[in-house]
Design a protein around this motif. Structure first.
Motif, PDB file in Angstrom:
ATOM      1  N   PRO A   1       0.812  -1.219   0.000  1.00 34.36           N
ATOM      2  CA  PRO A   1       0.000   0.000   0.000  1.00 34.36           C
ATOM      3  C   PRO A   1       0.846   1.269   0.000  1.00 34.36           C
ATOM      4  O   PRO A   1       0.398   2.309  -0.502  1.00 34.36           O
ATOM      5  N   LEU A   2       2.070   1.202   0.526  1.00 34.41           N
ATOM      6  CA  LEU A   2       2.918   2.388   0.524  1.00 34.41           C
ATOM      7  C   LEU A   2       3.301   2.777  -0.899  1.00 34.41           C
ATOM      8  O   LEU A   2       3.230   3.957  -1.271  1.00 34.41           O
ATOM      9  N   VAL A   3       3.689   1.812  -1.706  1.00 33.48           N
ATOM     10  CA  VAL A   3       4.037   2.093  -3.108  1.00 33.48           C
ATOM     11  C   VAL A   3       2.807   2.565  -3.876  1.00 33.48           C
ATOM     12  O   VAL A   3       2.870   3.549  -4.642  1.00 33.48           O
ATOM     13  N   LEU A   4       1.682   1.888  -3.674  1.00 31.48           N
ATOM     14  CA  LEU A   4       0.466   2.279  -4.389  1.00 31.48           C
ATOM     15  C   LEU A   4      -0.005   3.669  -3.983  1.00 31.48           C
ATOM     16  O   LEU A   4      -0.455   4.461  -4.828  1.00 31.48           O
ATOM     17  N   ALA A   5       0.106   3.990  -2.685  1.00 30.19           N
ATOM     18  CA  ALA A   5      -0.276   5.329  -2.232  1.00 30.19           C
ATOM     19  C   ALA A   5       0.632   6.382  -2.841  1.00 30.19           C
ATOM     20  O   ALA A   5       0.190   7.496  -3.166  1.00 30.19           O
ATOM     21  N   GLY A   6       1.903   6.046  -3.011  1.00 26.45           N
ATOM     22  CA  GLY A   6       2.820   6.975  -3.663  1.00 26.45           C
ATOM     23  C   GLY A   6       2.435   7.204  -5.118  1.00 26.45           C
ATOM     24  O   GLY A   6       2.471   8.345  -5.608  1.00 26.45           O
ATOM     25  N   LEU A   7       2.068   6.129  -5.799  1.00 28.84           N
ATOM     26  CA  LEU A   7       1.642   6.270  -7.197  1.00 28.84           C
ATOM     27  C   LEU A   7       0.361   7.101  -7.299  1.00 28.84           C
ATOM     28  O   LEU A   7       0.185   7.876  -8.245  1.00 28.84           O
TER      29      LEU A   7
ATOM     30  N   THR B   1      -2.841  10.942   2.677  1.00 31.44           N
ATOM     31  CA  THR B   1      -3.564  10.263   3.746  1.00 31.44           C
ATOM     32  C   THR B   1      -3.236   8.778   3.797  1.00 31.44           C
ATOM     33  O   THR B   1      -2.932   8.219   4.852  1.00 31.44           O
ATOM     34  N   LEU B   2      -3.304   8.110   2.630  1.00 32.97           N
ATOM     35  CA  LEU B   2      -3.012   6.679   2.603  1.00 32.97           C
ATOM     36  C   LEU B   2      -1.546   6.403   2.928  1.00 32.97           C
ATOM     37  O   LEU B   2      -1.232   5.396   3.571  1.00 32.97           O
ATOM     38  N   THR B   3      -0.664   7.279   2.509  1.00 29.16           N
ATOM     39  CA  THR B   3       0.756   7.103   2.816  1.00 29.16           C
ATOM     40  C   THR B   3       0.999   7.179   4.320  1.00 29.16           C
ATOM     41  O   THR B   3       1.674   6.329   4.908  1.00 29.16           O
ATOM     42  N   VAL B   4       0.423   8.190   4.955  1.00 28.03           N
ATOM     43  CA  VAL B   4       0.607   8.361   6.401  1.00 28.03           C
ATOM     44  C   VAL B   4      -0.013   7.197   7.164  1.00 28.03           C
ATOM     45  O   VAL B   4       0.587   6.664   8.110  1.00 28.03           O
ATOM     46  N   ALA B   5      -1.209   6.770   6.751  1.00 26.85           N
ATOM     47  CA  ALA B   5      -1.866   5.653   7.432  1.00 26.85           C
ATOM     48  C   ALA B   5      -1.046   4.374   7.315  1.00 26.85           C
ATOM     49  O   ALA B   5      -0.890   3.623   8.282  1.00 26.85           O
ATOM     50  N   THR B   6      -0.494   4.116   6.138  1.00 25.75           N
ATOM     51  CA  THR B   6       0.329   2.917   5.941  1.00 25.75           C
ATOM     52  C   THR B   6       1.600   2.986   6.774  1.00 25.75           C
ATOM     53  O   THR B   6       2.018   1.988   7.389  1.00 25.75           O
ATOM     54  N   LEU B   7       2.226   4.143   6.824  1.00 24.19           N
ATOM     55  CA  LEU B   7       3.437   4.299   7.636  1.00 24.19           C
ATOM     56  C   LEU B   7       3.139   4.074   9.112  1.00 24.19           C
ATOM     57  O   LEU B   7       3.970   3.513   9.843  1.00 24.19           O
ATOM     58  N   ALA B   8       1.954   4.478   9.550  1.00 16.61           N
ATOM     59  CA  ALA B   8       1.583   4.269  10.955  1.00 16.61           C
ATOM     60  C   ALA B   8       1.449   2.779  11.264  1.00 16.61           C
ATOM     61  O   ALA B   8       1.914   2.303  12.303  1.00 16.61           O
TER      62      ALA B   8
END
Length: 340
Positions: free
Chosen positions: A79-85, A90-97
């Protein structure tokens, strides 16, 4: 010239779901919108076991998902790569958490400094898979690793005889055994003399206990095998882990427990044992993630359900690792203890 009211109107600039300015409606590329939805689905997939682990709520299949928490932590990269794309903050921060939680839960496996000092006790535990493990391979493990105490699960009368014929009793002459057909038998062999031998019948499978002397101090050793969680419901697993906690809570003096716990360090039941003052050997030794099941198949071992834990033992785990034994679907888990 447009009038000032038109120039100040921001309604024509849509705002993305994560709060960031978006392109005009319909102009965001299709692949980026697909990446956003895929990132959301992938985030939910790693978030569900993380929430179960965080809350200790493990009904039905959640117990199996929690067992795989280290792999879900690794899977956060998806999900981190997909959120970056998708350019979604929001999705990046949630995945990092979620990833940060997973890393924090695994950190104790890597941060401990190995204990110094001579090894005074080597303990191994091995599930024999319905008594199918190769007896000669078990004896070689004991010889090669200089094992002092060996706990086995799924000990059948047949494999007990095979181990005797392979020479295990010559190397470990002291034993307390509760061999049974199927998967409920358990045994404890020792190079050191045993005292106060006991068969504990409060769990679904047999458990055995005995006392050894290590560096002049008495140590009660348990070999255990609680029930495994089922996919849809697991009352027997829950009951066994509750009974095990009750048994271990009431122990006095030094205690060491070895076996196939059918529980990982991410399960709430295992953490309850740690709350009683028991220390996981892999944590103490800083040995890292050591999955032990399933072994001997096309898949690598995925879950760490074989453990050695101790309390007030006057010992600290200096090293812990695994070894493959032919004929069984578990890796052996071996711990070298130094005196504190």
């Amino acid at each position: 010239m447009p009038d000032s009211e038109d120039m100040n109107d921001t309604s024509a600039t849509p705002i993305a779901a994560d709060g960031a300015p978006d392109a005009p409606r319909g102009s965001r590329p299709l692949w980026r919108r697909c990446a956003w939805w895929l990132a959301l689905f992938a985030l939910v997939a790693v978030l569900v076991p993380a929430i179960a682990r965080l809350t200790g709520w493990e009904p039905g299949p959640l117990a199996w998902l929690v067992a795989l928490m280290p792999w879900f932590t690794l899977a956060c990269v998806v999900p981190l790569v997909l959120a970056g794309l998708a350019r979604s903050v929001t999705l990046t921060v949630a995945t990092l958490a979620v990833a940060a939680l997973g890393v924090a839960w695994m950190a104790p496996l890597y941060v401990a400094s190995p204990a110094q000092g001579e090894t005074v006790l080597t303990v191994a535990t091995l599930n024999l898979e319905y008594g199918q493990a190769d007896a000669d391979a078990v004896v070689r493990l004991v010889e090669d690793r200089s094992v002092d105490v060996l706990a086995v699960q799924e000990l059948t009368p047949g494999v007990a005889a095979d181990l005797r014929a392979a020479g295990l009793e010559e190397r470990m002459p002291h034993a307390v055994l509760a061999a049974e057909p199927g998967y409920t038998g358990t045994g404890l062999w020792s190079r050191l003399p045993l005292d106060n031998e006991e068969i504990v019948e409060e769990l679904s499978s047999q458990a055995v206990a005995a006392q050894v002397s290590v560096s002049g101090r008495p140590l009660t050793v348990f070999a255990i095998h609680p029930e495994a969680p089922a996919l849809r419901s697991h009352p027997r697993w829950s009951a066994d882990m509750d009974r095990l906690a009750s048994i271990l809570r009431d122990q006095n003096g030094g205690v060491l427990v070895a076996g196939d716990f059918n529980t990982t360090r991410d399960h709430a039941a295992f953490r309850r044992l740690e709350d009683l003052g028991y220390h996981d050997a892999a944590d103490q030794a800083g040995a890292g993630f050591l999955p032990t099941f399933p072994a001997g198949s096309t898949l690598p071992p995925l879950v760490a359900i074989d453990h050695v834990i101790s309390r007030d033992a006057g010992l600290v785990a200096a090293a812990a690792d695994t070894a493959r034994v032919a004929g069984t679907d578990h890796l052996a888990f071996i711990v070298e203890y130094a005196a504190t």
